[in-house]
Scaffold this motif. Structure first.
Motif, PDB file in Angstrom:
ATOM      1  N   UNK A  70       0.828  -1.210   0.000  1.00 24.32           N
ATOM      2  CA  UNK A  70       0.000   0.000   0.000  1.00 24.32           C
ATOM      3  C   UNK A  70       0.862   1.260   0.000  1.00 24.32           C
ATOM      4  N   UNK A  71       1.923   1.274   0.809  1.00 24.34           N
ATOM      5  CA  UNK A  71       2.792   2.454   0.887  1.00 24.34           C
ATOM      6  C   UNK A  71       3.435   2.737  -0.469  1.00 24.34           C
TER       7      UNK A  71
ATOM      8  N   UNK B 155      -2.564   8.713  -8.327  1.00 26.14           N
ATOM      9  CA  UNK B 155      -2.604   8.889  -6.886  1.00 26.14           C
ATOM     10  C   UNK B 155      -2.234  10.318  -6.484  1.00 26.14           C
ATOM     11  N   UNK B 156      -2.974  10.847  -5.543  1.00 23.94           N
ATOM     12  CA  UNK B 156      -2.648  12.149  -4.958  1.00 23.94           C
ATOM     13  C   UNK B 156      -2.153  11.916  -3.540  1.00 23.94           C
TER      14      UNK B 156
ATOM     15  N   UNK C 146      -3.121   8.654  -1.319  1.00 21.42           N
ATOM     16  CA  UNK C 146      -2.049   7.840  -0.725  1.00 21.42           C
ATOM     17  C   UNK C 146      -2.228   7.730   0.779  1.00 21.42           C
ATOM     18  N   UNK C 147      -2.546   8.848   1.425  1.00 21.09           N
ATOM     19  CA  UNK C 147      -2.753   8.836   2.875  1.00 21.09           C
ATOM     20  C   UNK C 147      -3.909   7.908   3.246  1.00 21.09           C
ATOM     21  N   UNK C 148      -4.985   7.953   2.464  1.00 15.41           N
ATOM     22  CA  UNK C 148      -6.124   7.068   2.723  1.00 15.41           C
ATOM     23  C   UNK C 148      -5.751   5.605   2.511  1.00 15.41           C
ATOM     24  N   UNK C 149      -5.001   5.318   1.440  1.00 17.46           N
ATOM     25  CA  UNK C 149      -4.599   3.934   1.155  1.00 17.46           C
ATOM     26  C   UNK C 149      -3.706   3.383   2.263  1.00 17.46           C
TER      27      UNK C 149
ATOM     28  N   UNK D 117      -1.899   8.351  11.522  1.00 18.48           N
ATOM     29  CA  UNK D 117      -1.017   8.177  10.374  1.00 18.48           C
ATOM     30  C   UNK D 117      -1.503   8.998   9.183  1.00 18.48           C
ATOM     31  N   UNK D 118      -2.799   8.973   8.924  1.00 15.96           N
ATOM     32  CA  UNK D 118      -3.330   9.761   7.815  1.00 15.96           C
ATOM     33  C   UNK D 118      -3.027  11.245   8.024  1.00 15.96           C
ATOM     34  N   UNK D 119      -3.254  11.746   9.222  1.00 18.48           N
ATOM     35  CA  UNK D 119      -2.986  13.151   9.516  1.00 18.48           C
ATOM     36  C   UNK D 119      -1.498  13.468   9.384  1.00 18.48           C
TER      37      UNK D 119
END
Length: 194
Positions: A5-6, A15-16, A20-23, A135-137
């Motif tokens: 995923x990373x 991908x934006x 990416x943060x959501x994935x 992590x998303x933040x």
């Protein structure tokens, strides 16, 4: 699977930063829920090392976890490269600036603070979601995109935009120090362990 995923979210041509943060955060939540009952659901060597230092994990178990975390990260990075038909690039050689090191220290401190505070919760469902949201933040609000995991830092050496061989050990050290400071902070906030 976390590194698929990373790395995959970075290689995906549409991908934006937000996607990416959501994935990445979504994959960590899912993996933590799936494997939490088996391994504690952690994929981060900083957690493993701090558990060993606090006497909550034996040395032989720590060594196996560390080896599995790093090997799994490298395998995930290589799988992502394979499914996107791209080869790992040559490792870089630049040193990170102080802002990048501070970014990783802050991201790791925040992540480990969330992890260690959530371990004191009575609900097993709190941790994965709290960690994923942090992590998303952190991905969206730090210059390094919140690597915050020594296994990820090492695995990024096997990607098309390879990490720097010189920078990786510095990131690993800062991530572990950030985690240790978080553990100290949490033990001060929760002096009785709960």
């Amino acid at each position: 699977m976390l590194l698929v995923a990373v790395v995959g979210s970075g290689l995906h041509h549409e991908s934006s930063e937000i996607s990416s943060a959501l994935a990445i955060s979504g994959s960590l939540i899912g993996l933590s829920l799936a494997f939490g009952a088996v391994s504690g659901g952690h994929f981060n060597p900083t957690i493993t090392l701090l558990q060993w230092l606090s006497g909550r994990r034996k040395l032989d178990c720590t060594v196996w976890y560390l080896a599995a975390q790093v090997a799994g990260g490298l395998a995930g990075a290589l799988v992502a490269c394979a499914i996107f038909k791209t080869a790992p690039g040559p490792p870089g050689d630049g040193l990170p600036d102080m802002a990048a090191l501070a970014s990783e220290g802050v991201a790791s401190f925040g992540l480990m603070t969330i992890v260690f505070c959530c371990t004191r919760s009575t609900s097993k469902l709190v941790g994965p979601f709290a960690v994923g949201l942090w992590l998303m933040a952190a991905i969206l609000s730090t210059p390094t995109g919140s690597i915050a995991n020594p296994a990820v830092a090492i695995a990024l050496l096997a990607t098309p935009d390879s990490a720097s061989v010189s920078a990786t050990p510095l990131f690993v050290i800062v991530e572990i120090v950030g985690g240790a400071l978080a553990a100290l902070t949490v033990s001060t906030v929760y002096p009785d362990g709960g």
